[in-house]
Write a protein that holds these residues in place. Sequence first.
Motif: not given
Length: 414
Positions: A73-91, A179-187
């Motif tokens: 995914g690109t733009g809002g389809s990617s950046l929100g999830g990527k931001t969340c995963c940056a603080i994760a310590d996952s297997k 009704k949710i645009g990509g850049r506002y879709s993080v939640l």
Amino acid sequence: MTDSYRQNIFFPNDFNKTAYDALLIKANDVAQKISAQVAGGNYPFLSAALKDDGTLDAARKFSGKFSDVVVLGTGGSSLGGKTCCAIADSKINVHFLANVDPDGFDRALKRLDPETTGVIAISKSGNTAETLCQLHAIVEWLGHNNLKEKLLVITEAGDNVMRKIAGQLGVAILDHNPKIGGRYSVLSIVGMLPAAIAGLDIAKIRAGAADILNRASTADSAAAIGAAVSITLNKHHKINQTVLMPYADALKTFAEWYKQLWAESVGKNGLGTTPIDALGTVDQHSQLQLYLDGPRDKFYTLILPDHAEEGARISPLKNASDDRLAYLYGRTMGDLIAAEGKATLQSLKNKDLPVRCIEIGKLNEHTLGALFMHFMLETMIGAELLGINAFDQPAVEEGKILTKKYLQELHNAA
């Protein structure tokens, strides 16, 4: 605000307080209207902070089978999830492939095993050329055996290319709220599904966001103040750039997320300010000289987590020490980055530059959710103060049309 989340703004001496006060009144009114709209069932990208949408069930069904998960995914389809995963310590390693650079895409896949990798493809419209290109390439890489177990698609309901192809492949499809645009879709499920797969507590992310949303209707909320300051500086002080500089590696992608959010939402009709993402302390050694001694056309926001006593404690090395490091001995790496953030803040203040400091306490799911909501609200309010629509991006459509034209020309020539 939460006890650990504080915003402080330091105004230049010539700041137009009269204009700011007038804009703050308008900003408070906009914030109250947003709160009323959410209560009335509108703005589902904000109300997503207040409810469970089944994301956890989808994560459990999908994530238990793989060592790696690739998100296309690109733009809002990617950046929100990527931001969340940056603080994760996952297997589970979650990888975000946002570009169609063939070298980068191929290198990423060479490091993965298709037998132990799951894929999530996300496109709101279902017609995003980049994501559809990636999808075709990765299906061939995965192979068609057990594709139903390995591939999941998130897109709008209706007649779109991605949904049609997913149906033909027989893979699972989750609905992207239209009704949710990509850049506002993080939640929404777009950001929360990768977060849940990475092991984050998405209820805490949404709780942090809800904490900020529930305060939006109060007078002089942090988001309303931030928007009023930003637009005052733009309209009355010729500030045309806004720098977001978090002092945490895990928030580097957050600054990129904000860059898209602000740029696509307010950059219209010759209006808006250009967002710049920076990272403390790294960009103290690349951009800070310009910030302090270059054009006075920027508004600075520093995000300062509480790093006190974190990380390695520095002591004289065996048979190797220097008295000139006395200031550092006994202190931790976290103490150093905290001191540098404080020093940058003071240096900007000493130059009489407009600067904001957001202290968030410990960086975790709750504080990340608070940051997401703060800046979405601030962006919506700022756009309203400029008199523009925060939710469209009409100027980029020409590029999409031309891209298809050039590819069609290649097809015809072949």
